[in-house]
Design a protein around this motif. Structure first.
Motif, mmCIF file in Angstrom:
data_model
loop_
_atom_site.group_PDB
_atom_site.id
_atom_site.type_symbol
_atom_site.label_atom_id
_atom_site.label_comp_id
_atom_site.label_asym_id
_atom_site.label_seq_id
_atom_site.Cartn_x
_atom_site.Cartn_y
_atom_site.Cartn_z
ATOM 1 N N ALA A 28 -5.633 -8.847 13.080
ATOM 2 C CA ALA A 28 -6.517 -7.703 12.823
ATOM 3 C C ALA A 28 -5.810 -6.717 11.902
ATOM 4 O O ALA A 28 -4.648 -6.351 12.133
ATOM 5 C CB ALA A 28 -6.896 -7.030 14.133
ATOM 6 N N ARG A 29 -6.519 -6.257 10.883
ATOM 7 C CA ARG A 29 -5.923 -5.335 9.926
ATOM 8 C C ARG A 29 -7.020 -4.515 9.252
ATOM 9 O O ARG A 29 -8.212 -4.854 9.348
ATOM 10 C CB ARG A 29 -5.122 -6.098 8.873
ATOM 11 C CG ARG A 29 -5.939 -7.077 8.039
ATOM 12 C CD ARG A 29 -5.041 -7.916 7.130
ATOM 13 N NE ARG A 29 -5.816 -8.880 6.371
ATOM 14 C CZ ARG A 29 -6.341 -8.640 5.165
ATOM 15 N NH1 ARG A 29 -6.189 -7.456 4.613
ATOM 16 N NH2 ARG A 29 -7.033 -9.569 4.531
ATOM 17 N N GLY A 30 -6.624 -3.466 8.561
ATOM 18 C CA GLY A 30 -7.587 -2.681 7.794
ATOM 19 C C GLY A 30 -7.639 -1.214 8.192
ATOM 20 O O GLY A 30 -6.917 -0.744 9.076
ATOM 21 N N LEU A 31 -8.498 -0.499 7.499
ATOM 22 C CA LEU A 31 -8.690 0.939 7.673
ATOM 23 C C LEU A 31 -10.075 1.222 8.218
ATOM 24 O O LEU A 31 -11.057 0.586 7.802
ATOM 25 C CB LEU A 31 -8.542 1.656 6.325
ATOM 26 C CG LEU A 31 -7.154 1.697 5.684
ATOM 27 C CD1 LEU A 31 -7.296 2.010 4.193
ATOM 28 C CD2 LEU A 31 -6.280 2.732 6.373
ATOM 29 N N GLU A 32 -10.194 2.179 9.121
ATOM 30 C CA GLU A 32 -11.503 2.638 9.565
ATOM 31 C C GLU A 32 -11.409 4.103 9.944
ATOM 32 O O GLU A 32 -10.359 4.582 10.381
ATOM 33 C CB GLU A 32 -12.047 1.800 10.725
ATOM 34 C CG GLU A 32 -11.162 1.687 11.927
ATOM 35 C CD GLU A 32 -11.695 0.672 12.926
ATOM 36 O OE1 GLU A 32 -12.773 0.098 12.697
ATOM 37 O OE2 GLU A 32 -11.022 0.436 13.948
ATOM 38 N N THR A 33 -12.519 4.799 9.758
ATOM 39 C CA THR A 33 -12.581 6.240 9.997
ATOM 40 C C THR A 33 -13.791 6.538 10.871
ATOM 41 O O THR A 33 -14.867 5.963 10.669
ATOM 42 C CB THR A 33 -12.694 7.008 8.664
ATOM 43 O OG1 THR A 33 -11.604 6.625 7.811
ATOM 44 C CG2 THR A 33 -12.655 8.512 8.893
ATOM 45 N N TYR A 34 -13.612 7.446 11.834
ATOM 46 C CA TYR A 34 -14.652 7.712 12.834
ATOM 47 C C TYR A 34 -15.073 9.176 12.844
ATOM 48 O O TYR A 34 -14.271 10.073 12.575
ATOM 49 C CB TYR A 34 -14.131 7.366 14.230
ATOM 50 C CG TYR A 34 -14.078 5.885 14.510
ATOM 51 C CD1 TYR A 34 -15.120 5.241 15.158
ATOM 52 C CD2 TYR A 34 -12.980 5.128 14.111
ATOM 53 C CE1 TYR A 34 -15.069 3.879 15.421
ATOM 54 C CE2 TYR A 34 -12.925 3.764 14.358
ATOM 55 C CZ TYR A 34 -13.976 3.146 15.015
ATOM 56 O OH TYR A 34 -13.922 1.798 15.256
ATOM 57 N N GLU A 80 -8.074 5.958 11.599
ATOM 58 C CA GLU A 80 -7.199 4.879 12.058
ATOM 59 C C GLU A 80 -6.480 4.307 10.835
ATOM 60 O O GLU A 80 -7.067 3.613 10.007
ATOM 61 C CB GLU A 80 -8.013 3.796 12.764
ATOM 62 C CG GLU A 80 -8.655 4.254 14.065
ATOM 63 C CD GLU A 80 -7.672 4.344 15.226
ATOM 64 O OE1 GLU A 80 -6.494 3.989 15.047
ATOM 65 O OE2 GLU A 80 -8.104 4.767 16.314
ATOM 66 N N LEU A 81 -5.191 4.633 10.730
ATOM 67 C CA LEU A 81 -4.383 4.280 9.557
ATOM 68 C C LEU A 81 -3.775 2.883 9.727
ATOM 69 O O LEU A 81 -2.634 2.738 10.128
ATOM 70 C CB LEU A 81 -3.282 5.320 9.359
ATOM 71 C CG LEU A 81 -3.769 6.774 9.185
ATOM 72 C CD1 LEU A 81 -2.582 7.727 9.250
ATOM 73 C CD2 LEU A 81 -4.520 6.939 7.870
ATOM 74 N N ASP A 94 -6.426 13.453 -1.118
ATOM 75 C CA ASP A 94 -7.507 13.262 -2.088
ATOM 76 C C ASP A 94 -8.874 13.293 -1.394
ATOM 77 O O ASP A 94 -9.837 13.859 -1.919
ATOM 78 C CB ASP A 94 -7.314 11.918 -2.801
ATOM 79 C CG ASP A 94 -8.330 11.714 -3.912
ATOM 80 O OD1 ASP A 94 -8.339 12.528 -4.864
ATOM 81 O OD2 ASP A 94 -9.129 10.756 -3.822
ATOM 82 N N GLY A 95 -8.952 12.700 -0.208
ATOM 83 C CA GLY A 95 -10.213 12.721 0.529
ATOM 84 C C GLY A 95 -10.610 14.117 0.963
ATOM 85 O O GLY A 95 -11.786 14.494 0.879
ATOM 86 N N LEU A 149 -8.918 6.731 1.090
ATOM 87 C CA LEU A 149 -7.893 5.890 1.719
ATOM 88 C C LEU A 149 -7.974 4.451 1.210
ATOM 89 O O LEU A 149 -6.950 3.846 0.858
ATOM 90 C CB LEU A 149 -8.073 5.911 3.245
ATOM 91 C CG LEU A 149 -7.396 7.049 3.995
ATOM 92 C CD1 LEU A 149 -7.853 7.063 5.452
ATOM 93 C CD2 LEU A 149 -5.879 6.923 3.915
ATOM 94 N N VAL A 150 -9.175 3.908 1.194
ATOM 95 C CA VAL A 150 -9.329 2.516 0.753
ATOM 96 C C VAL A 150 -8.921 2.377 -0.712
ATOM 97 O O VAL A 150 -8.174 1.452 -1.086
ATOM 98 C CB VAL A 150 -10.774 2.046 0.970
ATOM 99 C CG1 VAL A 150 -10.990 0.673 0.335
ATOM 100 C CG2 VAL A 150 -11.111 1.993 2.462
ATOM 101 N N ALA A 151 -9.395 3.312 -1.546
ATOM 102 C CA ALA A 151 -9.062 3.230 -2.974
ATOM 103 C C ALA A 151 -7.569 3.441 -3.206
ATOM 104 O O ALA A 151 -6.920 2.688 -3.950
ATOM 105 C CB ALA A 151 -9.875 4.272 -3.749
ATOM 106 N N GLY A 152 -7.020 4.469 -2.588
ATOM 107 C CA GLY A 152 -5.615 4.790 -2.809
ATOM 108 C C GLY A 152 -4.673 3.726 -2.281
ATOM 109 O O GLY A 152 -3.703 3.355 -2.961
#
Length: 424
Positions: free
Chosen positions: A285-291, A381-382, A409-410, A346-349
């Motif tokens: 499991a990996r990746g970025l998510e924001t809540y 969630e970083l 940036d966000g 976050l995703v872009a950077g």
């Protein structure tokens, strides 16, 4: 005015209650009489019969306050039913306006019988007493309350009462409260001017102290990664955006979830951003998510909220119903916008830094740390600290710096969006 809340499957209504023994004889005697006409709603119907249950113990009472906001937290040993009432000032009897909370099926614990002075301009003091054989009453002697909310949180159980004033942060303030928390405060910077009215941001490095959060690849702890990122982000925001930044913790200490939001409210912050790293038994499991805070039926989001809340999946599901009315009162639209701006950055950077980044999207869930926040608030969630590559990279300064640049940036883009909306 009266409101009634309860917890989960215990959500039941009660009819009247005995008006009997009070704390210290006359300490709560003004609440022994029924509230004046027009202030008390009709008594709800009693729920179905229930067998004898162990009484809850009402433990310590603590508070955090500022000029226009006070959060009172009452520790409990188990779930309870409760009612809140509000009484007008009674000059003839020399009584101030009061809010009182009846906790049913409860007994007073040791060490919680003395009045607790507050004197913050909203509340004068908090009194607690054994009102009847199975009802504990908490009385808030008020000075200038505009509104209040109460809600129950589990694991450990505590009843939280938010007191709101007129919202004027420039109003007169009383002496600091004896139990006021001391969040880590960063001085104002000398950089750019404020963006779209963003003058103060509270950053919340998740976990800390006895709560390490998730333990990742190589033994790295979530609490250490997010604290490092938060400190770096605070310095950048202060220097380049010129805003005041407050951290809910500036070192390895435990702060309860409800106190973290209370710090943001008491500071009258413009944004509240809680930083975490993700974790999964699945090492892939990996990746970025924001809540942002809202009810959800997504099973993965419920499980994640349970982990970050330190509670069970069932408790998260139960609390969704109880807190649904509060969620609707949050700055939901602004929080959604903030979540999308930060997540997109976050995703872009991080894609520029790491190559492929799995975008898990912007989602909603019931994170206790966001409940009651009066400003746009998100939980980020970083990456997955339990993923071999992501966990290893999160411990490196260069990747933490890239995360800080993306988070900054966000926030900046959110400010620009808010500015554009104000000028339409």
């Amino acid at each position: 005015m009266k409101t009634k809340k309860a917890h989960g499957l215990l959500l039941q209504a009660l009819t009247g209650f005995a008006l009997a023994a009070l704390l210290g004889g006359a300490a709560l005697s003004d609440e022994a009489a029924p509230p004046p006409a027009g202030e008390k709603e009709p008594a709800p119907a009693r729920a179905g019969a229930a067998g004898p249950v162990e009484r809850a113990t009402v433990g310590a009472v603590r508070f955090l306050s500022s000029r226009n906001y006070t959060r009172v937290t009452i520790d409990l040993s188990r779930a309870v039913l409760y009612e809140t009432h509000r009484l007008k000032e009674d000059p003839a009897r020399g009584l101030p306006p009061r809010i009182y909370i009846d906790i049913f099926g409860a007994q007073l614990g040791a060490g919680s019988r003395e009045p607790i002075p507050v004197r913050d301009g909203l509340l004068r003091q908090v009194r607690v007493g054994q009102f009847s054989s199975d009802v504990v009453r908490v009385v808030l002697d008020a000075s200038s309350v505009v509104s209040h909310q109460a809600f129950l949180l589990p694991d450990p159980y505590r009843l939280v009462v938010d007191i709101h004033g007129k919202g004027d942060s420039n109003g007169p303030a009383a002496a600091p409260a004896a139990k006021k928390l001391a969040p880590a405060r960063a001085p104002k910077g000398n950089g750019a001017s404020e963006i779209a009215g963003i003058r103060k941001i509270v950053l919340d490095p998740g976990h800390g102290g006895k709560d390490p959060g998730a333990i990742g690849f190589g033994g790295i702890a979530e609490k250490d990664v997010v604290l490092s990122v938060a400190k770096k982000l605070a310095r950048k925001l202060r220097k380049e955006m010129g805003v005041e930044v407050i951290l809910t913790r500036n070192d390895d200490r435990f702060i309860s979830l409800e106190d973290r939001t209370a710090i943001a409210n008491a500071e009258n912050a413009d944004l509240f951003i809680s930083l975490h790293t993700n974790a999964s038994p699945n090492g892939e499991a990996r990746g970025l998510e924001t809540y942002y805070l809202d009810n959800t039926t997504d099973e993965a989001a419920i499980r994640l909220a349970a982990r970050e809340n330190g509670t069970s999946r069932k408790n998260v599901s139960d609390l969704q119903f109880i807190l649904s009315d509060m969620v609707q009162n949050m700055k939901l639209e602004d929080s959604i916008t903030l979540a999308h701006r930060m997540h997109g950055s976050l995703v872009a950077g991080m894609s520029k830094k790491m190559g492929e980044v799995r975008d898990l999207g912007v989602k909603k869930a019931l994170f206790y740390v966001l409940v009651g926040a009066r400003m746009p608030s998100v939980l980020v969630e970083l990456f997955f600290i339990t993923h071999r590559d992501e966990g290893r990279l999160m411990a490196r300064d260069s990747y933490q710096d890239a995360l800080v640049d993306a988070l900054y940036d966000g926030i900046r883009k959110y400010g620009e969006t808010a500015t554009a909306m104000k000028t339409l």
